[in-house]
Design a protein around this motif. Structure first.
Motif, mmCIF file in Angstrom:
data_model
loop_
_atom_site.group_PDB
_atom_site.id
_atom_site.type_symbol
_atom_site.label_atom_id
_atom_site.label_comp_id
_atom_site.label_asym_id
_atom_site.label_seq_id
_atom_site.Cartn_x
_atom_site.Cartn_y
_atom_site.Cartn_z
ATOM 1 N N CYS A 171 0.820 -1.218 0.000
ATOM 2 C CA CYS A 171 0.000 0.000 0.000
ATOM 3 C C CYS A 171 0.850 1.262 0.000
ATOM 4 C CB CYS A 171 -0.920 0.031 1.216
ATOM 5 S SG CYS A 171 -2.302 -1.107 1.135
ATOM 6 N N THR A 172 1.968 1.232 0.707
ATOM 7 C CA THR A 172 2.774 2.445 0.836
ATOM 8 C C THR A 172 3.689 2.700 -0.353
ATOM 9 O OG1 THR A 172 4.467 1.267 2.097
ATOM 10 C CG2 THR A 172 2.732 2.356 3.362
ATOM 11 N N LYS A 173 3.841 1.728 -1.235
ATOM 12 C CA LYS A 173 4.684 1.931 -2.416
ATOM 13 C C LYS A 173 3.983 2.834 -3.434
ATOM 14 C CE LYS A 173 7.187 -2.442 -2.407
ATOM 15 N NZ LYS A 173 7.421 -3.679 -3.162
ATOM 16 N N GLU A 174 4.787 3.545 -4.167
ATOM 17 C CA GLU A 174 4.253 4.276 -5.312
ATOM 18 C C GLU A 174 3.741 3.246 -6.314
ATOM 19 O OE1 GLU A 174 3.888 7.590 -6.173
ATOM 20 O OE2 GLU A 174 4.276 7.881 -4.038
ATOM 21 N N ASP A 215 3.905 -9.511 -6.987
ATOM 22 C CA ASP A 215 3.472 -9.996 -5.670
ATOM 23 C C ASP A 215 2.654 -8.939 -4.933
ATOM 24 O OD1 ASP A 215 4.637 -12.483 -5.981
ATOM 25 O OD2 ASP A 215 6.437 -11.982 -4.841
ATOM 26 N N ASP A 216 3.099 -7.691 -5.010
ATOM 27 C CA ASP A 216 2.348 -6.599 -4.382
ATOM 28 C C ASP A 216 0.936 -6.522 -4.953
ATOM 29 O OD1 ASP A 216 4.583 -5.788 -2.874
ATOM 30 O OD2 ASP A 216 5.213 -4.358 -4.425
ATOM 31 N N LEU A 217 0.835 -6.608 -6.269
ATOM 32 C CA LEU A 217 -0.475 -6.518 -6.929
ATOM 33 C C LEU A 217 -1.371 -7.681 -6.522
ATOM 34 C CD1 LEU A 217 0.564 -5.378 -10.515
ATOM 35 C CD2 LEU A 217 -0.255 -3.981 -8.612
ATOM 36 N N GLN A 218 -0.792 -8.861 -6.392
ATOM 37 C CA GLN A 218 -1.592 -10.018 -5.973
ATOM 38 C C GLN A 218 -2.106 -9.847 -4.546
ATOM 39 O OE1 GLN A 218 1.126 -13.230 -6.819
ATOM 40 N NE2 GLN A 218 0.190 -13.595 -8.822
ATOM 41 N N ILE A 219 -1.280 -9.302 -3.670
ATOM 42 C CA ILE A 219 -1.715 -9.051 -2.288
ATOM 43 C C ILE A 219 -2.857 -8.039 -2.284
ATOM 44 C CG2 ILE A 219 -1.029 -7.979 -0.103
ATOM 45 C CD1 ILE A 219 1.828 -9.111 -0.734
ATOM 46 N N LEU A 220 -2.702 -6.961 -3.039
ATOM 47 C CA LEU A 220 -3.748 -5.934 -3.090
ATOM 48 C C LEU A 220 -5.031 -6.485 -3.700
ATOM 49 C CD1 LEU A 220 -1.570 -2.887 -4.191
ATOM 50 C CD2 LEU A 220 -2.412 -3.417 -1.896
ATOM 51 N N GLN A 221 -4.895 -7.315 -4.728
ATOM 52 C CA GLN A 221 -6.077 -7.910 -5.355
ATOM 53 C C GLN A 221 -6.810 -8.809 -4.365
ATOM 54 O OE1 GLN A 221 -6.813 -11.282 -6.391
ATOM 55 N NE2 GLN A 221 -8.723 -10.592 -7.323
ATOM 56 N N GLN A 222 -6.071 -9.620 -3.641
ATOM 57 C CA GLN A 222 -6.689 -10.515 -2.659
ATOM 58 C C GLN A 222 -7.399 -9.733 -1.556
ATOM 59 O OE1 GLN A 222 -3.325 -12.823 -1.397
ATOM 60 N NE2 GLN A 222 -3.354 -14.129 -3.215
ATOM 61 N N GLU A 249 -5.332 -4.183 -12.767
ATOM 62 C CA GLU A 249 -4.902 -2.870 -13.263
ATOM 63 C C GLU A 249 -5.280 -1.770 -12.279
ATOM 64 O OE1 GLU A 249 -3.117 -0.065 -15.764
ATOM 65 O OE2 GLU A 249 -2.877 -2.230 -15.549
ATOM 66 N N LEU A 250 -6.456 -1.862 -11.690
ATOM 67 C CA LEU A 250 -6.835 -0.886 -10.662
ATOM 68 C C LEU A 250 -5.898 -0.974 -9.457
ATOM 69 C CD1 LEU A 250 -10.724 -1.010 -10.717
ATOM 70 C CD2 LEU A 250 -9.263 0.939 -11.277
ATOM 71 N N CYS A 251 -5.535 -2.174 -9.054
ATOM 72 C CA CYS A 251 -4.586 -2.345 -7.950
ATOM 73 C C CYS A 251 -3.222 -1.755 -8.305
ATOM 74 C CB CYS A 251 -4.432 -3.819 -7.582
ATOM 75 S SG CYS A 251 -5.899 -4.526 -6.807
ATOM 76 N N ARG A 252 -2.874 -1.820 -9.577
ATOM 77 C CA ARG A 252 -1.590 -1.275 -10.014
ATOM 78 C C ARG A 252 -1.552 0.239 -9.897
ATOM 79 N NH1 ARG A 252 0.859 1.036 -14.035
ATOM 80 N NH2 ARG A 252 -0.934 1.113 -15.402
ATOM 81 N N VAL A 253 -2.663 0.917 -10.160
ATOM 82 C CA VAL A 253 -2.651 2.386 -10.188
ATOM 83 C C VAL A 253 -3.255 3.048 -8.948
ATOM 84 C CG1 VAL A 253 -2.654 2.439 -12.710
ATOM 85 C CG2 VAL A 253 -4.830 2.538 -11.475
ATOM 86 N N MET A 254 -3.904 2.269 -8.083
ATOM 87 C CA MET A 254 -4.526 2.850 -6.886
ATOM 88 C C MET A 254 -3.491 3.513 -5.997
ATOM 89 S SD MET A 254 -7.229 0.277 -5.201
ATOM 90 C CE MET A 254 -7.504 -1.198 -6.135
ATOM 91 N N ARG A 255 -3.948 4.557 -5.328
ATOM 92 C CA ARG A 255 -3.146 5.189 -4.281
ATOM 93 C C ARG A 255 -3.915 5.009 -2.984
ATOM 94 N NH1 ARG A 255 1.149 8.119 -5.786
ATOM 95 N NH2 ARG A 255 1.294 8.594 -7.976
ATOM 96 N N TYR A 256 -3.218 4.592 -1.974
ATOM 97 C CA TYR A 256 -3.848 4.324 -0.689
ATOM 98 C C TYR A 256 -3.517 5.438 0.284
ATOM 99 C CZ TYR A 256 -4.616 -0.287 -2.566
ATOM 100 O OH TYR A 256 -5.023 -1.322 -3.351
#
Length: 105
Positions: free
Chosen positions: A43-46, A53-60, A78-85
């Motif tokens: 979540c904290t990454k740009e 792996d990050d995208l899979q965690i966010l998707q799950q 793709e939404l997980c790739r561009v989302m900002r938290y």
């Protein structure tokens, strides 16, 4: 080892464990802690720095959200790739009521 500080803007509870106590935790508890740490790190990454792996965690972690669960896997990723938290305080206004009124017209 350098000292570090962590600050919070609200009251919070903190669990402090020494190394031995941490090692004595059962494997499922350690897995939960590890998974939460990986999610927080993703979540904290740009968005441009997120790994597969990050995208899979966010998707799950977002798969249960009704609007996202209706999307195809590719669109959801793709939404997980561009989302900002960001974290918001309780009772924060996210979208002004006027936005909803005018968008319905």
């Amino acid at each position: 080892m350098c000292p570090s500080s962590v600050r919070t803007c609200e009251h919070c509870d903190i669990l402090v464990l020494d190394k031995k106590s941490f090692r004595d935790l059962d494997k499922s508890t350690i897995n939960i802690i590890s998974e939460n740490a990986r999610y927080n790190a993703a979540c904290t990454k740009e968005p441009s720095q997120r790994t597969r792996d990050d995208l899979q965690i966010l998707q799950q972690r977002t798969a249960h959200l009704s609007h996202l669960s209706k999307l195809s896997f590719e669109v959801h990723m793709e939404l997980c790739r561009v989302m900002r938290y960001r974290k918001v305080n309780e009772r924060s206004m996210l979208v002004p009521m006027a936005y909803w009124l005018f968008s319905m017209m």
